[in-house]
Design an enzyme around this catalytic site. Sequence first.
Site, mmCIF file in Angstrom:
data_model
loop_
_atom_site.group_PDB
_atom_site.id
_atom_site.type_symbol
_atom_site.label_atom_id
_atom_site.label_comp_id
_atom_site.label_asym_id
_atom_site.label_seq_id
_atom_site.Cartn_x
_atom_site.Cartn_y
_atom_site.Cartn_z
ATOM 1 C CE LYS A 176 -3.686 0.142 2.766
ATOM 2 N NZ LYS A 176 -5.047 0.421 2.285
ATOM 3 N NE ARG A 215 -6.503 3.814 4.708
ATOM 4 C CZ ARG A 215 -7.800 3.833 4.394
ATOM 5 N NH1 ARG A 215 -8.478 2.721 4.292
ATOM 6 N NH2 ARG A 215 -8.403 4.974 4.181
ATOM 7 C CB SER A 240 11.112 -42.806 -14.710
ATOM 8 O OG SER A 240 10.008 -42.014 -14.332
ATOM 9 C CB CYS A 263 6.771 -41.007 -13.147
ATOM 10 S SG CYS A 263 7.593 -42.349 -12.290
ATOM 11 C CE1 TYR A 300 8.948 -38.946 -18.071
ATOM 12 C CE2 TYR A 300 10.872 -39.219 -19.493
ATOM 13 C CZ TYR A 300 9.986 -39.727 -18.553
ATOM 14 O OH TYR A 300 10.118 -41.008 -18.097
ATOM 15 C CG MET A 350 -2.696 -7.302 9.790
ATOM 16 S SD MET A 350 -1.032 -6.919 9.350
ATOM 17 C CE MET A 350 -1.188 -6.508 7.647
ATOM 18 N NE ARG A 356 -5.585 -4.770 -3.105
ATOM 19 C CZ ARG A 356 -6.090 -4.970 -1.906
ATOM 20 N NH1 ARG A 356 -5.339 -4.874 -0.850
ATOM 21 N NH2 ARG A 356 -7.361 -5.263 -1.739
ATOM 22 C CG HIS A 381 -14.177 -11.814 4.425
ATOM 23 N ND1 HIS A 381 -14.472 -13.144 4.649
ATOM 24 C CD2 HIS A 381 -12.884 -11.656 4.744
ATOM 25 C CE1 HIS A 381 -13.392 -13.739 5.107
ATOM 26 N NE2 HIS A 381 -12.421 -12.859 5.180
ATOM 27 N N GLY A 385 -8.223 -7.509 4.843
ATOM 28 C CA GLY A 385 -9.064 -7.637 6.027
ATOM 29 C C GLY A 385 -8.386 -8.318 7.200
HETATM 30 C C1 PEP Z 1 7.130 -43.160 -7.052
HETATM 31 O O1 PEP Z 1 7.519 -43.888 -6.151
HETATM 32 O O2 PEP Z 1 7.404 -41.960 -7.125
HETATM 33 C C2 PEP Z 1 6.273 -43.714 -8.110
HETATM 34 C C3 PEP Z 1 5.920 -42.970 -9.148
HETATM 35 O O3 PEP Z 1 5.807 -44.977 -7.942
HETATM 36 P P1 PEP Z 1 4.583 -45.337 -6.989
HETATM 37 O O4 PEP Z 1 3.946 -44.066 -6.554
HETATM 38 O O5 PEP Z 1 3.682 -46.190 -7.800
HETATM 39 O O6 PEP Z 1 5.276 -46.064 -5.898
#
Ligand code: PEP
Length: 883
Positions: free
Chosen positions: A25, A95, A776, A843, A863, A106, A351, A467, A104
């Site tokens: 502010k 303020r 992975s 993954c 990836y 403070m 803002r 609010h 809201g």
């Molecule tokens: C993991 O362990 O990150 C994974 C992808 O395998 P899961 O969650 O199936 O054990």
Amino acid sequence: QKWVYTFGDGKAEGEAGMKNLLGGKGANLAEMSNLGLPVPPGFTITTQVCTWYYDNGKSFPAELDGQVKDALAGMAKLTGKTFGDPANPLLVSVRSGARASMPGMMDTVLNLGLNDVTVEAVAKASGDARFAYDSYRRFITMYSNVVLDIDHGHFEEALEDYKERKGLHLDTDLSADDWKVLVGKYKEIVKKELGSDFPQDPQQQLWGAVGAVFSSWMNARAIKYRELNSIPASWGTAVNVQSMVFGNMGETSATGVAFTRNPSTGENALYGEFLINAQGEDVVAGIRTPQDITEAAKLAAKSDKPSMEKAMPEAYAELCRIYGILEKHYRDMQDMEFTIQEGKLWMLQTRSGKRTAKAALKIAVDLAREGLITENEAVGRVEPGALDQLLHPTIDTKAERRVLTAGLPASPGAAAGEIVFTSEAAEAGKKAGKKVILVRVETSPEDIHGMHAAEGILTTRGGMTSHAAVVARGMGKPCVSGAGQIRVDYAKGTMTVGPTTLKAGDFVTIDGSNGQVLLGEVKMQQPELSGDFRTLMGWADKVRRLKIRANAETPRDAKAAREFGAEGIGLCRTEHMFFDAGRILAVREMILAEDEKGRRAALAKLLPMQRQDFVELFTIMQGLPVTIRLLDPPLHEFLPHTDEEIAEVAAAMGTTADKLKRRATELHEFNPMLGFRGVRLAVAYPEIAEMQARAIFEAAVIAAKETGHPVIPEVMVPLVMGAPELDLVKSRIDAMAEAVKKESGTEFTYQVGTMIELPRAALRAEEIAGSAEFFSFGTNDLTQTTLGISRDDAGSFLGSYTARGLLESDPFVTIDQDGVGELVRIAVERGRKTRPNIKLGICGEHGGDPASIGFCESVGLDYVSCSPFRVPIARLAAAQAAL
Ligand code: PEP
Ligand code: MG
């Protein structure tokens, strides 16, 4: 040291870049002042004073007093009024203003400097005693509440009593004499509650208010808000002291809030609300339902109250001029507060406006198209996590709508659930696994936890900037506000509209896009992802380097993943296919088999089913990469647990319940997560891995023929701890590939790789990469094994770690960069030593978490793979990581 920064009259000591020191502010008041916009003069006490205050037993640095005096003297020069002068008093507002906006949370005190003497001077100077005493009673109420800690309710009660006795309805019906009487009563309340008189000395008032604002930084609401929004306590708040301008000086005065674009839809049109003859707090508090700013909005809302455009055309034109300047200057949608005093417009705040995901998207794309920002800036403007809101369901267009009533469309998306009337009930309901809609007359910051627990929020009072509306939009929850036909009876736990009464536990559905409240649980539909969404995603895809894959095993998930833009499947958990109703029996036969021969017989039954699964996946993915993981979980997971289930399965399999139980006991493990699972199954029962490999390769041959796209399956081995296990299993997979090639007379390529989900595997990556063509990172297990925290049991204690700051965030949500991340870095480096072009992905759940995706970019993975619904989030996060 400089503790105070002044602003006003076209200049300022600060500027917009000084948010850390001046708070949002304060920095923006300085910036607006520098831009020559009409800002009432004032000064900002820095956030460093807040830190000092807490470091020094709630006291102030010695130089502060003198610096504040100088600043007040400067204000006197600009305004011609002097703070504390009995004849010509300057009144101020006090303020809070932290670095990040905390709406809201403070405290604020307005009209400070009034006392029994100065109120008369104000009455005389303004020629309006009513205004002077109205301001005085507001000041006593606010100051008592904020600084003296006297409950608001006392004053409200006195006011209601008075109105009732006099037969008056609205606050605006009260005359100067009425307010004078009430001021007397208010002072009596203070004396009774406090044991001493309401402070009359303006200096004492000022320092009391400054201290209260700093103290409010540590109130429970503010602490909770910071916790939910990851704002560190160390930032502190600044305090802004500003000369008062009055929106309550009669019919030519007003106060309001406006957004340069619609914060709900993103539409490029001034949007907001104002109240004639009122002070700022009246709008936000939702006590009176405000009027629209533009005529178009008034017509659309079918409001019977005039718009600002019609009622105050000059002030409206000035607001339009200013908002144009502000938006161009800040290059973003602005949320502004203003006050009109006797026709003159003053800016009190600007803002970057909070907005829904839908609005964020539209505004970013529009601003880029208007040339105010670049496409890359637009990509950076939308918070990836917020896209979740866009993926929210809406009410099925074909569903029947039994409309109970309607309020304002305060936050988009639809939600259905059981009615609850308190935040406590909302939390309890959620804990019990129920979906609830929180119904309140209005919400306050104390309701934050209930709003979090609820699917949606419904209020009977308050506007689009109330609010409930503001907070719900920030949370991405559907909200209908100001549904004025509803009567809520908290004591009875009911809500009534005309002849219909609903009680707690009854189902309603709210539609935050049009404000409707519907009876019952109405069918929802998934959102369509086109238009601005597609445009922004296109821009994001241009800059991102990381590829995005999805974790999917069913055709439905795979299709959704493709629609969301996944570029492959990064993890197909084959065990999920084993649970399918049609095959669980064969799976159990396999587990219960006495010997290899029996196991192979059962596996032969599973083969065609698995093959068909993979044919479908490959077909949907049309030649995009698909990583299929060999069976991972411990076998006992597939066995029935209850006695009834056991009896049923035993009968179906022609075996006895006892035998089944014995086998289950044999397979029982104390730590199944560290037990007989993953590659260990393939080592002990190679025929299972062989069946899966055969199914994969045969499916690849079939799908390639059918689709015309070559299929290059990636076979992934889970939970390895070193090269020898992988080598062993890989030799079996390779042999199976050769067999399938020979049988089918078809050549195909494939890859064998591994998950890195044990610390040892990360450390031995150099060796493992000798036979793994890809890694992975299974960061779920890698987090579990690195931190020694069970992923299934973490819930009971992890909260106390994050609450105490022992862990910055839940390591199963956001990757622990220092520990788990270090292992990932090591594995990447060592893996590449052996195989420079090794394919690297992630993954675990972290693959869909924006902060973790930033980490993946920084270590140069190829990836990330996440659940289908998070694919758009990952695309955007990956783009932002690359910017
Ligand atoms: C993991 O362990 O990150 C994974 C992808 O395998 P899961 O969650 O199936 O054990
Ligand atoms: Mg795992």
